[in-house]
Design an enzyme around this catalytic site. Structure first.
Site, PDB file in Angstrom:
ATOM      1  N   GLY A 112       0.818  -1.201   0.000  1.00  0.00           N
ATOM      2  CA  GLY A 112       0.000   0.000   0.000  1.00  0.00           C
ATOM      3  C   GLY A 112       0.853   1.252   0.000  1.00  0.00           C
ATOM      4  O   GLY A 112       0.584   2.217   0.717  1.00  0.00           O
ATOM      5  N   ARG A 133       0.087   5.832  -1.329  1.00  0.00           N
ATOM      6  CA  ARG A 133      -0.560   7.009  -0.758  1.00  0.00           C
ATOM      7  C   ARG A 133      -0.678   6.887   0.754  1.00  0.00           C
ATOM      8  O   ARG A 133      -0.423   5.832   1.338  1.00  0.00           O
ATOM      9  CB  ARG A 133      -1.951   7.198  -1.363  1.00  0.00           C
ATOM     10  CG  ARG A 133      -2.883   6.030  -1.130  1.00  0.00           C
ATOM     11  CD  ARG A 133      -4.195   6.207  -1.878  1.00  0.00           C
ATOM     12  NE  ARG A 133      -5.093   5.082  -1.643  1.00  0.00           N
ATOM     13  CZ  ARG A 133      -6.297   4.965  -2.180  1.00  0.00           C
ATOM     14  NH1 ARG A 133      -6.745   5.915  -2.981  1.00  0.00           N
ATOM     15  NH2 ARG A 133      -7.058   3.922  -1.929  1.00  0.00           N
ATOM     16  N   LEU A 143      -4.013  -7.591  -3.185  1.00  0.00           N
ATOM     17  CA  LEU A 143      -4.307  -8.533  -2.105  1.00  0.00           C
ATOM     18  C   LEU A 143      -5.639  -9.254  -2.268  1.00  0.00           C
ATOM     19  O   LEU A 143      -5.914 -10.204  -1.536  1.00  0.00           O
ATOM     20  CB  LEU A 143      -4.283  -7.800  -0.761  1.00  0.00           C
ATOM     21  CG  LEU A 143      -2.892  -7.388  -0.270  1.00  0.00           C
ATOM     22  CD1 LEU A 143      -3.011  -6.489   0.959  1.00  0.00           C
ATOM     23  CD2 LEU A 143      -2.029  -8.599   0.046  1.00  0.00           C
ATOM     24  N   ASN A 178       0.641  -2.779   5.200  1.00  0.00           N
ATOM     25  CA  ASN A 178      -0.130  -1.550   5.319  1.00  0.00           C
ATOM     26  C   ASN A 178      -1.367  -1.512   4.413  1.00  0.00           C
ATOM     27  O   ASN A 178      -2.351  -0.861   4.736  1.00  0.00           O
ATOM     28  CB  ASN A 178       0.761  -0.347   4.998  1.00  0.00           C
ATOM     29  CG  ASN A 178      -0.030   0.917   4.788  1.00  0.00           C
ATOM     30  OD1 ASN A 178      -0.533   1.524   5.737  1.00  0.00           O
ATOM     31  ND2 ASN A 178      -0.160   1.322   3.530  1.00  0.00           N
ATOM     32  N   SER A 232      -6.327  -1.049  13.325  1.00  0.00           N
ATOM     33  CA  SER A 232      -7.108   0.181  13.470  1.00  0.00           C
ATOM     34  C   SER A 232      -7.809   0.176  14.826  1.00  0.00           C
ATOM     35  O   SER A 232      -8.120  -0.897  15.366  1.00  0.00           O
ATOM     36  CB  SER A 232      -8.167   0.275  12.369  1.00  0.00           C
ATOM     37  OG  SER A 232      -9.080   1.320  12.626  1.00  0.00           O
ATOM     38  N   TYR A 251     -15.144  -3.477   8.309  1.00  0.00           N
ATOM     39  CA  TYR A 251     -13.788  -2.957   8.490  1.00  0.00           C
ATOM     40  C   TYR A 251     -13.245  -3.275   9.883  1.00  0.00           C
ATOM     41  O   TYR A 251     -12.145  -3.812  10.033  1.00  0.00           O
ATOM     42  CB  TYR A 251     -13.780  -1.448   8.253  1.00  0.00           C
ATOM     43  CG  TYR A 251     -12.408  -0.830   8.344  1.00  0.00           C
ATOM     44  CD1 TYR A 251     -11.472  -1.016   7.326  1.00  0.00           C
ATOM     45  CD2 TYR A 251     -12.047  -0.047   9.432  1.00  0.00           C
ATOM     46  CE1 TYR A 251     -10.216  -0.446   7.401  1.00  0.00           C
ATOM     47  CE2 TYR A 251     -10.785   0.530   9.512  1.00  0.00           C
ATOM     48  CZ  TYR A 251      -9.869   0.327   8.502  1.00  0.00           C
ATOM     49  OH  TYR A 251      -8.619   0.893   8.581  1.00  0.00           O
ATOM     50  N   LYS A 255     -10.076  -5.816  10.938  1.00  0.00           N
ATOM     51  CA  LYS A 255      -8.907  -5.315  11.662  1.00  0.00           C
ATOM     52  C   LYS A 255      -8.767  -5.984  13.027  1.00  0.00           C
ATOM     53  O   LYS A 255      -7.652  -6.193  13.519  1.00  0.00           O
ATOM     54  CB  LYS A 255      -9.010  -3.794  11.827  1.00  0.00           C
ATOM     55  CG  LYS A 255      -8.861  -3.033  10.516  1.00  0.00           C
ATOM     56  CD  LYS A 255      -7.496  -3.271   9.873  1.00  0.00           C
ATOM     57  CE  LYS A 255      -7.275  -2.392   8.658  1.00  0.00           C
ATOM     58  NZ  LYS A 255      -5.939  -2.574   8.049  1.00  0.00           N
TER      59      LYS A 255
END
Length: 259
Positions: free
Chosen positions: A24, A27, A77, A103, A155, A168, A172
């Protein structure tokens, strides 16, 4: 004055001659980690879904500025074959690997009853299954050399159950839990495995969040601000370097003091 110069030199060469893979890398947090690691002397294999002319120019500038090598590798991925190709490409580039930063990831926001199983599977495929497969392939290089550091990006959504974070946050949470298991298994090979759990950070994902959700997290923190990507990159540098040589199996929350 001499002591200050020595300290500055030491802190700018924490990864001298080390090889780091960063996913990743195009950015946000990943891009800042690449820049921070390059500044600290690491030779980098930067993973992108798509390698753009802008990315090539950016990498060349970093190479020239810090006298390091940065090799791009394509990695998706969500695609098992892409993961396998990326692992082969990385092994051809370097026979050793000192640091792996997982990441790359995908954001997702929808309420429980509005989240399709298809969306849930897609998020887990990228944020969990793909990360594990990528790590399994590359850790062989670390085991061979009896040394290494793996840094996973989790996260605070794994721990803060705000509405709309089912997919999400759950992905995580699984990644944070996996970090601890992997650390216990790889410790005898002198490989450390840790995770970073950032709160709201000024990236593209920040812009995708509702203003209300962003403000809620910021206002619940002691520092009353969102994180900058550099705040996260600094912790990744610590975990990648020998400064954290006795730290493993940990999930470090970088959240400005959310209570």
């Amino acid at each position: 004055m001499k002591e200050a110069l020595f300290t500055e030199n030491l802190m700018s060469n924490l990864l001298q001659n080390k090889v780091a893979v960063i996913s990743g890398a195009n950015r946000g947090i990943g891009k800042t980690i690449v820049e921070t690691f390059a500044e600290n002397g690491a030779n980098i294999i930067a993973c992108f879904r798509v390698i753009s002319p802008e990315s090539k120019k950016w990498m060349k500038n970093l190479e020239d500025k810090f006298n390091v090598s940065i090799n791009p590798v394509v990695l998706d991925l969500s695609d098992e074959q892409s993961i396998k190709r990326a692992i082969k490409d990385i092994m051809l580039i370097s026979p050793k690997l000192d640091v792996l930063v997982n990441n790359a990831g995908v954001a997702s926001g929808s309420l429980f009853q509005m989240t399709t199983i298809q969306e849930l599977r897609k998020v887990f495929e990228i944020n969990f299954f793909g990360q594990i497969a990528f790590s399994q392939g590359l850790v062989k290089l670390m085991i061979k050399n009896k040394s290494g550091s793996i840094v996973n990006l989790s996260s605070t959504s794994a721990y803060i159950a705000d509405p709309g974070t089912l997919a999400y946050g759950s992905s995580k949470s699984a990644f944070s839990r996996a970090t601890k298991s992997i650390a216990s298994e790889l410790g005898p090979s002198n490989i450390r495995v840790n995770a970073i759990a950032p709160s709201v950070t000024k990236t593209d994902m920040f812009e995708q969040m509702s203003i209300g959700a962003r403000e809620k997290l910021i206002n619940s923190s002691a520092l009353k601000r969102a994180a900058e990507p550099q705040d996260i990159a600094n912790v990744a540098l610590f975990l990648a370097s020998e400064l954290s040589s006795y730290v493993t199996g940990q999930v470090i929350r970088v959240d400005g003091g959310i209570s």
